[in-house]
Design a protein around this motif. Structure first.
Motif, PDB file in Angstrom:
ATOM      1  N   GLU A  26      -3.707   5.743  40.155  1.00  0.00           N
ATOM      2  CA  GLU A  26      -4.316   6.932  39.535  1.00  0.00           C
ATOM      3  C   GLU A  26      -3.361   7.746  38.676  1.00  0.00           C
ATOM      4  O   GLU A  26      -3.806   8.460  37.773  1.00  0.00           O
ATOM      5  CB  GLU A  26      -4.933   7.811  40.620  1.00  0.00           C
ATOM      6  CG  GLU A  26      -6.139   7.154  41.262  1.00  0.00           C
ATOM      7  CD  GLU A  26      -6.745   7.972  42.377  1.00  0.00           C
ATOM      8  OE1 GLU A  26      -7.886   7.660  42.763  1.00  0.00           O
ATOM      9  OE2 GLU A  26      -6.101   8.923  42.857  1.00  0.00           O
ATOM     10  N   THR A  27      -2.075   7.679  38.942  1.00  0.00           N
ATOM     11  CA  THR A  27      -1.117   8.468  38.162  1.00  0.00           C
ATOM     12  C   THR A  27      -0.138   7.606  37.388  1.00  0.00           C
ATOM     13  O   THR A  27       0.753   8.133  36.711  1.00  0.00           O
ATOM     14  CB  THR A  27      -0.325   9.427  39.075  1.00  0.00           C
ATOM     15  OG1 THR A  27       0.333   8.665  40.088  1.00  0.00           O
ATOM     16  CG2 THR A  27      -1.249  10.451  39.722  1.00  0.00           C
ATOM     17  N   ALA A 108      -2.131  18.910  37.957  1.00  0.00           N
ATOM     18  CA  ALA A 108      -3.084  17.865  37.602  1.00  0.00           C
ATOM     19  C   ALA A 108      -3.483  17.120  38.866  1.00  0.00           C
ATOM     20  O   ALA A 108      -2.622  16.581  39.569  1.00  0.00           O
ATOM     21  CB  ALA A 108      -2.467  16.905  36.588  1.00  0.00           C
ATOM     22  N   ILE A 110      -6.322  14.357  40.764  1.00  0.00           N
ATOM     23  CA  ILE A 110      -7.300  13.303  40.522  1.00  0.00           C
ATOM     24  C   ILE A 110      -7.873  12.830  41.858  1.00  0.00           C
ATOM     25  O   ILE A 110      -7.200  12.873  42.885  1.00  0.00           O
ATOM     26  CB  ILE A 110      -6.647  12.131  39.737  1.00  0.00           C
ATOM     27  CG1 ILE A 110      -7.687  11.063  39.376  1.00  0.00           C
ATOM     28  CG2 ILE A 110      -5.467  11.537  40.477  1.00  0.00           C
ATOM     29  CD1 ILE A 110      -7.162  10.018  38.368  1.00  0.00           C
ATOM     30  N   ALA A 152     -12.447  13.686  32.365  1.00  0.00           N
ATOM     31  CA  ALA A 152     -11.341  14.540  32.800  1.00  0.00           C
ATOM     32  C   ALA A 152     -11.546  15.909  32.172  1.00  0.00           C
ATOM     33  O   ALA A 152     -12.140  16.023  31.090  1.00  0.00           O
ATOM     34  CB  ALA A 152      -9.999  13.951  32.382  1.00  0.00           C
ATOM     35  N   THR A 160      -8.242  18.084  36.035  1.00  0.00           N
ATOM     36  CA  THR A 160      -8.902  17.333  37.100  1.00  0.00           C
ATOM     37  C   THR A 160      -9.558  16.090  36.520  1.00  0.00           C
ATOM     38  O   THR A 160      -9.939  16.057  35.350  1.00  0.00           O
ATOM     39  CB  THR A 160      -9.970  18.173  37.830  1.00  0.00           C
ATOM     40  OG1 THR A 160     -10.856  18.749  36.848  1.00  0.00           O
ATOM     41  CG2 THR A 160      -9.329  19.283  38.647  1.00  0.00           C
ATOM     42  N   ALA A 161      -9.695  15.071  37.368  1.00  0.00           N
ATOM     43  CA  ALA A 161     -10.362  13.835  36.958  1.00  0.00           C
ATOM     44  C   ALA A 161     -10.864  13.118  38.196  1.00  0.00           C
ATOM     45  O   ALA A 161     -10.393  13.359  39.313  1.00  0.00           O
ATOM     46  CB  ALA A 161      -9.403  12.925  36.185  1.00  0.00           C
ATOM     47  N   PHE A 169      -7.247  10.861  32.568  1.00  0.00           N
ATOM     48  CA  PHE A 169      -6.396  11.808  33.286  1.00  0.00           C
ATOM     49  C   PHE A 169      -5.027  11.888  32.613  1.00  0.00           C
ATOM     50  O   PHE A 169      -4.513  12.978  32.339  1.00  0.00           O
ATOM     51  CB  PHE A 169      -6.262  11.334  34.727  1.00  0.00           C
ATOM     52  CG  PHE A 169      -5.452  12.214  35.631  1.00  0.00           C
ATOM     53  CD1 PHE A 169      -5.854  13.513  35.910  1.00  0.00           C
ATOM     54  CD2 PHE A 169      -4.302  11.734  36.244  1.00  0.00           C
ATOM     55  CE1 PHE A 169      -5.116  14.317  36.775  1.00  0.00           C
ATOM     56  CE2 PHE A 169      -3.566  12.522  37.112  1.00  0.00           C
ATOM     57  CZ  PHE A 169      -3.971  13.822  37.377  1.00  0.00           C
TER      58      PHE A 169
END
Length: 205
Positions: A26-27, A108, A110, A152, A160-161, A169
Motif C-alpha cells: 500500500e505504501t 497520509a 490508507i 484518493a 486518505t485512500a 495514494f
C-alpha cells in the motif's frame, strides 16, 4: 506549522509507520519515489523491536513512536494492517496522526489506517475516503457526510485512500510534498496506473 525560514527548512524525512500485519503493497510506490526524489524514509514502530508485514517481511524500525516528533518530519505515512481492526494496539499511531495534524505536518493514511483515524475523530470534519462508507461507519465515527467516493482524497494536510488505490495514494503524497509537480506528476500517474507508454517517454524526456 512547518517553518518557511530558509535557516530552518522543512524536513526532508518521511516517517513510515510499521507494525505487524502491515500491508506491504500500500505504501511501496510512495516510499520508493519519495526516496528517489531526495527524501529519507525512516520507519517508526511502537518500539524498535522487529515487526513482520502481511507479506512476511521482517522490518526493524528505525525509531520508536515515543521518539517521533512532528517537527522532525515532512509526512507521516500510515499503511493498512489487520491490527487496525483487531483492537486498540495501533491507537497510539492515530494519536500521533492527531499530533502531526495539529502541528501542520501532513498525514497520509490508507486502508485500515483510515479506520484508525476515524476512531480518533480525525475524519469527523475532514473530506476523506477509505475502503467503503460502510467500513468507516462501523467505527461509529461522525464524518460520514464528508466521505468521498474517490480513489484518493487530499484535504489540507490529510491524505486518505482505500486499499485498492496505492498508486493514487502515492500520487497524492508525491504531489503534496512536491516530489513531482504538474505534467510530471500526471505522467507518473498515467504510467503506473494506466500503463501509458507515452507517459514513460515524458518522464524520461
Amino acid at each position: 506549522m512547518h517553518p518557511t525560514n530558509p535557516a530552518h527548512p522543512t524536513p526532508r524525512t518521511v516517517h513510515l509507520a510499521v507494525y505487524d500485519t502491515l500491508a506491504d503493497w500500500e505504501t511501496g510506490h510512495a516510499t520508493a519515489w519519495l526516496a528517489r526524489t531526495g527524501y529519507e524514509v525512516r520507519t517508526v514502530g511502537l518500539s524498535t523491536e522487529p515487526v513482520r508485514s502481511m507479506g512476511g517481511l521482517r522490518i526493524t524500525p528505525d525509531l520508536a513512536l515515543e521518539d517521533l516528533r512532528p517537527e522532525d518530519s515532512a509526512l507521516l505515512l500510515l499503511p493498512g494492517a489487520d491490527l487496525w481492526d483487531a483492537g486498540d494496539e495501533l491507537a497510539a499511531f492515530a494519536g500521533a496522526a492527531r499530533a502531526f495534524l495539529d502541528a501542520g505536518v501532513p498525514v497520509a493514511a490508507i486502508c485500515g489506517a483510515t479506520a484508525g483515524l476515524a476512531r480518533e475523530g480525525l475524519l469527523d470534519d475532514r473530506a476523506h475516503t477509505g475502503a467503503a462508507p460502510e467500513y468507516l461507519a462501523a467505527t461509529g465515527y461522525r464524518g460520514a457526510a464528508h466521505y468521498a467516493d474517490a480513489d484518493a482524497v487530499t484535504a489540507g494536510d490529510l491524505i486518505t485512500a482505500g486499499p485498492t488505490e496505492p498508486v493514487a495514494f502515492a500520487r497524492e503524497v508525491l504531489g503534496r510534498l512536491g516530489a513531482f509537480e504538474g505534467g510530471t506528476l500526471d505522467a507518473w500517474y498515467r504510467l503506473f496506473h494506466h500503463s501509458d507508454p507515452a507517459a514513460y517517454a515524458e518522464l524520461n524526456a
